[in-house]
Scaffold this motif. Structure first.
Motif, PDB file in Angstrom:
ATOM      1  N   ALA A 468       0.828  -1.214   0.000  1.00  0.00           N
ATOM      2  CA  ALA A 468       0.000   0.000   0.000  1.00  0.00           C
ATOM      3  C   ALA A 468       0.858   1.258   0.000  1.00  0.00           C
ATOM      4  CB  ALA A 468      -0.953   0.009   1.187  1.00  0.00           C
ATOM      5  N   GLY A 469       2.017   1.194  -0.654  1.00  0.00           N
ATOM      6  CA  GLY A 469       2.917   2.334  -0.744  1.00  0.00           C
ATOM      7  C   GLY A 469       4.045   2.314   0.265  1.00  0.00           C
ATOM      8  N   GLY A 470       4.003   1.389   1.215  1.00  0.00           N
ATOM      9  CA  GLY A 470       5.014   1.353   2.266  1.00  0.00           C
ATOM     10  C   GLY A 470       6.414   1.073   1.771  1.00  0.00           C
ATOM     11  N   ALA A 471       6.554   0.429   0.590  1.00  0.00           N
ATOM     12  CA  ALA A 471       7.883   0.090   0.060  1.00  0.00           C
ATOM     13  C   ALA A 471       8.585   1.285  -0.570  1.00  0.00           C
ATOM     14  CB  ALA A 471       7.753  -1.032  -0.967  1.00  0.00           C
ATOM     15  N   ILE A 472       7.880   2.393  -0.748  1.00  0.00           N
ATOM     16  CA  ILE A 472       8.479   3.551  -1.416  1.00  0.00           C
ATOM     17  C   ILE A 472       9.669   4.087  -0.625  1.00  0.00           C
ATOM     18  CG2 ILE A 472       8.064   5.934  -2.149  1.00  0.00           C
ATOM     19  CD1 ILE A 472       5.210   5.149  -2.823  1.00  0.00           C
ATOM     20  N   SER A 473       9.555   4.147   0.692  1.00  0.00           N
ATOM     21  CA  SER A 473      10.648   4.690   1.508  1.00  0.00           C
ATOM     22  C   SER A 473      11.910   3.848   1.370  1.00  0.00           C
ATOM     23  CB  SER A 473      10.226   4.768   2.977  1.00  0.00           C
ATOM     24  OG  SER A 473       9.880   3.481   3.474  1.00  0.00           O
ATOM     25  N   GLY A 474      11.762   2.535   1.262  1.00  0.00           N
ATOM     26  CA  GLY A 474      12.918   1.666   1.073  1.00  0.00           C
ATOM     27  C   GLY A 474      13.589   1.910  -0.266  1.00  0.00           C
ATOM     28  N   LEU A 475      12.794   2.107  -1.312  1.00  0.00           N
ATOM     29  CA  LEU A 475      13.357   2.418  -2.618  1.00  0.00           C
ATOM     30  C   LEU A 475      14.079   3.759  -2.602  1.00  0.00           C
ATOM     31  CD1 LEU A 475      10.310   1.368  -4.874  1.00  0.00           C
ATOM     32  CD2 LEU A 475      12.477   0.124  -4.618  1.00  0.00           C
ATOM     33  N   GLU A 476      13.521   4.710  -1.877  1.00  0.00           N
ATOM     34  CA  GLU A 476      14.104   6.048  -1.821  1.00  0.00           C
ATOM     35  C   GLU A 476      15.415   6.055  -1.050  1.00  0.00           C
ATOM     36  OE1 GLU A 476      12.278  10.527  -1.271  1.00  0.00           O
ATOM     37  OE2 GLU A 476      11.584   8.941   0.076  1.00  0.00           O
ATOM     38  N   ALA A 477      15.549   5.197  -0.038  1.00  0.00           N
ATOM     39  CA  ALA A 477      16.754   5.167   0.792  1.00  0.00           C
ATOM     40  C   ALA A 477      17.957   4.598   0.048  1.00  0.00           C
ATOM     41  CB  ALA A 477      16.495   4.352   2.060  1.00  0.00           C
ATOM     42  N   ASN A 478      17.709   3.802  -0.984  1.00  0.00           N
ATOM     43  CA  ASN A 478      18.790   3.198  -1.761  1.00  0.00           C
ATOM     44  C   ASN A 478      19.105   4.088  -2.963  1.00  0.00           C
ATOM     45  OD1 ASN A 478      20.509   1.644  -3.317  1.00  0.00           O
ATOM     46  ND2 ASN A 478      19.305  -0.241  -3.091  1.00  0.00           N
ATOM     47  N   PRO A 479      20.350   4.627  -3.059  1.00  0.00           N
ATOM     48  CA  PRO A 479      20.686   5.518  -4.184  1.00  0.00           C
ATOM     49  C   PRO A 479      20.439   4.883  -5.550  1.00  0.00           C
ATOM     50  CG  PRO A 479      22.394   5.599  -2.512  1.00  0.00           C
ATOM     51  CD  PRO A 479      21.482   4.479  -2.128  1.00  0.00           C
ATOM     52  N   GLU A 480      20.554   3.561  -5.642  1.00  0.00           N
ATOM     53  CA  GLU A 480      20.389   2.883  -6.921  1.00  0.00           C
ATOM     54  C   GLU A 480      18.929   2.835  -7.365  1.00  0.00           C
ATOM     55  OE1 GLU A 480      22.110  -0.955  -6.709  1.00  0.00           O
ATOM     56  OE2 GLU A 480      24.166  -0.222  -6.384  1.00  0.00           O
ATOM     57  N   THR A 481      18.007   2.959  -6.423  1.00  0.00           N
ATOM     58  CA  THR A 481      16.578   2.896  -6.768  1.00  0.00           C
ATOM     59  C   THR A 481      15.849   4.202  -6.451  1.00  0.00           C
ATOM     60  OG1 THR A 481      16.090   1.927  -4.596  1.00  0.00           O
ATOM     61  CG2 THR A 481      16.475   0.402  -6.437  1.00  0.00           C
ATOM     62  N   ALA A 482      16.598   5.279  -6.185  1.00  0.00           N
ATOM     63  CA  ALA A 482      15.962   6.557  -5.829  1.00  0.00           C
ATOM     64  C   ALA A 482      15.086   7.076  -6.970  1.00  0.00           C
ATOM     65  CB  ALA A 482      17.029   7.588  -5.466  1.00  0.00           C
ATOM     66  N   ALA A 483      15.542   6.913  -8.214  1.00  0.00           N
ATOM     67  CA  ALA A 483      14.740   7.369  -9.351  1.00  0.00           C
ATOM     68  C   ALA A 483      13.464   6.551  -9.482  1.00  0.00           C
ATOM     69  CB  ALA A 483      15.571   7.271 -10.640  1.00  0.00           C
ATOM     70  N   ILE A 484      13.563   5.268  -9.173  1.00  0.00           N
ATOM     71  CA  ILE A 484      12.368   4.407  -9.211  1.00  0.00           C
ATOM     72  C   ILE A 484      11.390   4.835  -8.123  1.00  0.00           C
ATOM     73  CG2 ILE A 484      11.551   2.047  -8.850  1.00  0.00           C
ATOM     74  CD1 ILE A 484      14.101   1.051 -10.161  1.00  0.00           C
ATOM     75  N   ALA A 485      11.907   5.271  -6.967  1.00  0.00           N
ATOM     76  CA  ALA A 485      11.038   5.766  -5.898  1.00  0.00           C
ATOM     77  C   ALA A 485      10.249   6.978  -6.360  1.00  0.00           C
ATOM     78  CB  ALA A 485      11.873   6.110  -4.665  1.00  0.00           C
ATOM     79  N   ASP A 486      10.899   7.845  -7.168  1.00  0.00           N
ATOM     80  CA  ASP A 486      10.178   9.003  -7.713  1.00  0.00           C
ATOM     81  C   ASP A 486       9.046   8.557  -8.624  1.00  0.00           C
ATOM     82  OD1 ASP A 486      11.847  10.760  -6.382  1.00  0.00           O
ATOM     83  OD2 ASP A 486      13.225  10.994  -8.073  1.00  0.00           O
ATOM     84  N   ASP A 487       9.332   7.526  -9.436  1.00  0.00           N
ATOM     85  CA  ASP A 487       8.269   6.977 -10.290  1.00  0.00           C
ATOM     86  C   ASP A 487       7.124   6.414  -9.446  1.00  0.00           C
ATOM     87  OD1 ASP A 487       9.734   7.596 -12.534  1.00  0.00           O
ATOM     88  OD2 ASP A 487      10.625   5.596 -12.716  1.00  0.00           O
ATOM     89  N   ALA A 488       7.484   5.742  -8.362  1.00  0.00           N
ATOM     90  CA  ALA A 488       6.463   5.156  -7.492  1.00  0.00           C
ATOM     91  C   ALA A 488       5.614   6.248  -6.836  1.00  0.00           C
ATOM     92  CB  ALA A 488       7.113   4.282  -6.426  1.00  0.00           C
ATOM     93  N   LYS A 489       6.256   7.339  -6.423  1.00  0.00           N
ATOM     94  CA  LYS A 489       5.502   8.449  -5.818  1.00  0.00           C
ATOM     95  C   LYS A 489       4.540   9.065  -6.830  1.00  0.00           C
ATOM     96  CE  LYS A 489       8.850   9.932  -2.304  1.00  0.00           C
ATOM     97  NZ  LYS A 489       9.687  11.054  -1.818  1.00  0.00           N
TER      98      LYS A 489
END
Length: 550
Positions: A468-489
């Motif tokens: 339910a969106g809770g995984a976004i913070s984990g993606l954002e914390a990892n520099p390799e997936t930070a751009a993917i976190a932006d897509d998720a947001k």
């Protein structure tokens, strides 16, 4: 006489606190879920059941306890419900794992289904005329206000203490309610006491339970073909066809059997769980239809907004609750306006004004939502939305029950409460589907544009949607997936935005459905002779305040 007059209004305060108990609890979980996940380590499936077990049992048992209250005493059933609710809150507060927490939520649903219809029937039996309109306004504004105070209280308790106190707060409130109601609320019951329709009760539980199960779980298991196979112990669903069509089929068969059984008993002069003759009253019949449709969208934003605020904007539970306080303020302001309008403006026009305000508020929130949105423009739209909830909820209840005989108030209030709960369950199912389906589609498209493989894409989409969106913070914390976190947001914001607009669409349909109530539905729209004529048509005792001949 004067002491009795004062006690009635003091009793209304404790009745309102009882309503607050169940409304707060049904919304408080929204902001506490992230902390529960961290503490108990529950799975996404268990998260869903923690949120939905309460609604399932609550909707399934409303009609049953509304009828039982008419026979055995409305105050008595309400007090038993408060005790059950408080006791199950203790179980929830000390739950060591997800399974025990889900069991506690099921028990809370039983207690809540005993409280809500009895509070309505007590008000209907205690107040008359303009006072009844004011009492319903207080009752309705309490629901609207507590729907927002719940996240605020839950956010504060979760942030400052523990999510367990979000349930523990129900214990002292339960004690206050029991003592206050015993001292200030008179017992009332139907003069037509008869044997309980056990078969009708069982059929109503099966009908409501299977329908609500299908509406809530359709997104999980698949609406037609199976997407996820249900598992119970070592047993796994063996068919490619989803269990949801079977649930809907069972609901339809049970509904037909319920109506047929009720007609059969009515022809024999026996009591029925649902007084079918009440649907001969236009305000009751049309009001229930309107209440169902309105509930499809009325509390949809409370489902999606806390998730978006915490997982996209990074709010904590307390800040989420503080923002939603604007909704509560709007609802409480509306209570004063509704009380002042009682007896002066036909209730149906107050309902329509409230629905217009809700549409403006919810649609406005949808336009504001974005990954980089500010919380400031959300406040006026949430306030307007709360204003609409406060106006529409109480007065629609008054329209539905305005011409119902007092002896049938328990069954009638149970019916209109069930209509609301079924509408809310459908709204949760549809809005949840819109939120997560849109999020999954937009995110998958963005990841395809980034050139990720199908396996990588599906894994990321599943982690974001299932949490339910809770995984976004984990993606954002990892520099390799930070751009993917932006897509998720961005994707989650799109999902929340479309969920809000879908809710506004349901409310617009609800506004159109009030046309069937006529231009003057409710006490002011009908003269006293007409009101008593309808009462006589369903075998009621005319209201002595309405009929000067009595």
């Amino acid at each position: 006489m004067e002491r009795y007059f004062r006690l009635r209004w003091v009793g209304l305060v404790f009745i309102s606190i009882a309503v607050s108990l169940i409304i707060v609890d049904s919304t408080i979980v929204n902001v506490a879920i992230p902390a529960i996940v961290d503490d108990l380590g529950i799975t996404s499936t268990e998260v869903q059941w923690v949120q939905e077990a309460y609604t399932l049992v609550f909707a399934a048992l409303l009609l049953v306890f509304g009828s039982l209250a008419d026979r055995f005493g409305r105050r008595r059933v309400m007090l038993i419900g408060v005790v059950v609710f408080a006791a199950s809150s203790v179980l929830a507060a000390f739950a060591p794992d997800g399974g025990m927490l889900i069991l506690a939520r099921l028990a809370q649903g039983v207690g809540g289904s005993m409280i809500l219809p009895t509070t309505l029937s007590i008000i209907n039996a205690t107040f008359r005329g303009r006072e009844r309109g004011i009492a319903f306004a207080v009752w309705g504004s309490t629901i609207g206000g507590m729907a927002a105070v719940g996240p605020l209280l839950g956010g504060w308790l979760t942030t400052a203490f523990s999510w367990r106190w979000a349930f523990g707060i129900n214990i002292p409130l339960g004690i206050i309610i029991v003592v206050g109601v015993l001292l200030t609320v008179a017992e009332s019951r139907s003069d037509r006491a008869s044997k309980i329709d056990v078969v009708g009760a069982l059929l109503s539980v099966v009908t409501m339970g299977s329908l609500v199960f299908g509406l809530i779980e359709g997104r999980t298991y698949g609406w037609w073909l199976v997407d996820q196979r249900p598992e119970i112990g070592d047993w796994t669903w063996p068919l490619d066809l989803s269990p949801i069509p079977f649930a809907f089929g069972l609901a339809l068969i049970s509904l037909i059997a319920f109506i047929g059984w009720g007609v059969h008993r009515q022809r024999q002069g026996k009591s029925t769980l649902l007084a079918l003759r009440l649907f001969a009253i236009p305000s009751f019949r049309n009001g229930n239809i309107a209440a169902t449709v309105v509930s499809l969208g009325e509390f949809g934003i409370i489902l999606a907004l806390p998730l978006w605020l915490q997982f996209v904007l990074g709010f904590d539970a307390l800040h989420t609750g503080l923002l939603l306080l604007a909704l509560a303020v709007g609802s409480f302001v509306a209570s004063g306006a509704a009380g002042a309008a009682s007896g002066k403006i036909a209730p149906v026009w107050v309902v329509r004004a409230g629905l217009v305000a809700e549409i403006i508020g919810v649609a406005g929130v949808g336009f504001v939502i974005a990954p980089d949105a500010s919380w400031v423009p959300l406040i006026p739209f949430l306030f307007v939305y709360g204003l609409g909830v406060g106006l529409a909820t109480a007065q629609l209840t008054g329209v539905v029950l305005a011409d119902v005989p007092v002896d049938d108030s328990g069954a009638a209030s149970g019916t209109q409460s069930t209509s609301r709960q079924l509408g809310a369950a459908l709204g949760v199912a549809v809005l949840g589907t819109v939120l997560f389906t849109t999020t999954a589609g937009v995110l998958a498209s963005s990841l395809d544009d980034r050139g990720l493989s199908a396996d990588q894409r599906d894994q990321i989409v599943s982690s974001v949607v299932d949490s339910a969106g809770g995984a976004i913070s984990g993606l954002e914390a990892n520099p390799e997936t930070a751009a993917i976190a932006d897509d998720a947001k961005e994707a989650f914001s799109d999902g929340t935005r479309f969920a809000a607009w879908t809710a506004a669409g349901f409310l617009a349909v609800g506004l159109l459905s009030t046309i069937s109530l006529g231009a003057g539905a409710g006490p002011r729209g009908r003269n006293d002779d007409e009101a008593n004529e309808d009462s006589r048509a369903v075998g009621a005792t005319p209201d002595p305040e309405a009929d000067p001949a009595i």
